[in-house]
Scaffold this motif. Structure first.
Motif, short mmCIF file in Angstrom:
data_model
loop_
_atom_site.label_atom_id
_atom_site.label_comp_id
_atom_site.label_asym_id
_atom_site.label_seq_id
_atom_site.Cartn_x
_atom_site.Cartn_y
_atom_site.Cartn_z
N PRO A 137 1.03 -1.34 -0.08
CA PRO A 137 -0.11 -0.14 0.04
C PRO A 137 0.76 1.27 -0.03
O PRO A 137 1.98 1.34 0.57
CB PRO A 137 -0.80 -0.07 1.47
CG PRO A 137 -0.86 -1.52 1.63
CD PRO A 137 0.44 -1.93 1.16
N VAL A 138 0.17 2.25 -0.69
CA VAL A 138 1.04 3.60 -0.49
C VAL A 138 1.08 4.03 0.77
O VAL A 138 0.29 3.83 1.77
CB VAL A 138 0.33 4.65 -1.34
CG1 VAL A 138 0.53 4.13 -3.02
CG2 VAL A 138 -1.17 4.93 -1.18
N ARG A 139 2.17 4.73 1.04
CA ARG A 139 2.49 5.43 2.51
C ARG A 139 3.33 6.64 2.43
O ARG A 139 4.43 6.72 2.65
CB ARG A 139 3.04 4.33 3.36
CG ARG A 139 3.02 4.37 4.90
CD ARG A 139 3.60 3.12 5.58
NE ARG A 139 3.64 3.28 6.92
CZ ARG A 139 3.97 2.41 7.69
NH1 ARG A 139 4.38 1.14 7.24
NH2 ARG A 139 4.10 2.66 9.07
N PRO A 140 2.65 7.79 2.06
CA PRO A 140 3.49 8.86 1.95
C PRO A 140 3.73 9.78 3.23
O PRO A 140 3.15 9.40 4.36
CB PRO A 140 2.20 9.79 1.01
CG PRO A 140 1.07 9.23 1.55
CD PRO A 140 1.41 7.93 1.72
N LYS A 141 4.60 10.27 3.08
CA LYS A 141 5.44 10.99 4.18
C LYS A 141 5.08 12.55 4.22
O LYS A 141 5.45 13.29 5.10
CB LYS A 141 6.86 10.76 4.45
CG LYS A 141 7.56 11.04 5.64
CD LYS A 141 8.73 10.74 5.70
CE LYS A 141 9.58 10.69 7.02
NZ LYS A 141 10.80 10.13 6.96
N ASN A 142 4.55 13.28 3.02
CA ASN A 142 4.21 14.70 3.03
C ASN A 142 3.21 14.74 1.85
O ASN A 142 2.89 13.73 1.38
CB ASN A 142 5.62 15.30 2.54
CG ASN A 142 6.34 14.59 1.37
OD1 ASN A 142 5.73 14.43 0.35
ND2 ASN A 142 7.85 14.32 1.67
#
Length: 256
Positions: A137-142
């Protein structure tokens, strides 16, 4: 209808667009290019004699329709690339609305495929000791990473619902000058991609047939890899050459 060998590059005057256009020329790629960017002056410095150039604001759907006319493949690089970009003043127009407009226009104009330049920032919130696989799964930090997650979902939608072949490339630490690896963190070394490897990866994305939708990492053959290359090796026959750790070792030995 699309031209069988015309490639549109949005954001062509940026670092990646410049590097890819030069790589394609050096590799003898038999495509004609339409280079699009906001800055006509910057485009003039990028374009080869035979290239078509046009100014383009991707937030303008009508302009995107014109840019995609008579094109086979779109490489969508145009975006605000800053991890600190503000959502309302930049990301909403450039990365959200602009990405939709390019996909919408590509489908409307009969393009064969869109190659979407996503980013490792779409999965950067995974711990550094976790190697990211394309199916995770996607897991963006910003919020920049969030905007790239939107583009990835949009690519999936246009592939599955509207039948437009869409490839996502999560470009990581693109470095045009290897000297910049001095002082790089372990994370940046593990996410490195060279101009040569990125050029080859994008060419493989253009040329590989029968891909409806896929997500691939944009990294070189680094000793330690932030993202897993298995899918790209298998589906694209992508075999990157460069290794950031070996390059850095060479730079250190040279400077002694």
């Amino acid at each position: 209808m699309s031209s069988s060998n015309k490639v549109l590059i949005t954001g062509a005057a940026g670092n990646i667009g410049r590097a890819f256009r030069q790589y394609a020329k050096d590799a003898g790629a038999e495509y004609s290019f339409r280079l699009a960017d906001r800055s006509s002056d910057a485009l003039s410095a990028v374009a080869q004699t035979e290239d078509e150039i046009m100014t383009l604001d991707v937030a303008d759907l009508d302009a995107c329709q014109q840019a995609c006319a008579n094109v086979s493949t779109v490489i969508h690089l145009a975006a605000d690339p800053s991890p600190d970009a503000d959502f309302y003043s930049s990301l909403l127009e450039n990365n959200i609305k602009g990405t939709y407009n390019v996909f919408r226009a590509a489908k409307d104009q009969g393009c064969r495929r869109v190659i979407f330049a996503s980013s490792a920032q779409a999965v950067e919130a995974y711990p550094l000791d976790v190697q990211v696989h394309s199916g995770m799964p996607v897991r963006p930090k910003n919020l920049y990473g969030v905007s790239k997650c939107f583009g990835e979902a949009l690519a999936s939608y246009f592939a599955d619902v509207e039948g437009l072949s869409s490839i996502v490339v999560r470009i990581a630490n693109f470095v045009s000058d290897s000297d910049a690896l001095h002082g790089a963190s372990a994370r940046d070394l593990s996410a490195y991609i060279s101009p040569r490897d990125l050029g080859e990866l994008l060419l493989r994305c253009i040329e590989t047939p029968s891909i409806k939708f896929a997500v691939f990492p944009g990294i070189s053959n680094n000793r330690y890899k932030r993202m897993d290359l298995s899918d790209a090796r298998e589906q694209l026959k992508y075999n990157p050459i460069d290794d950031s750790f070996a390059i850095l070792d060479g730079l250190r030995n040279y400077s002694r």
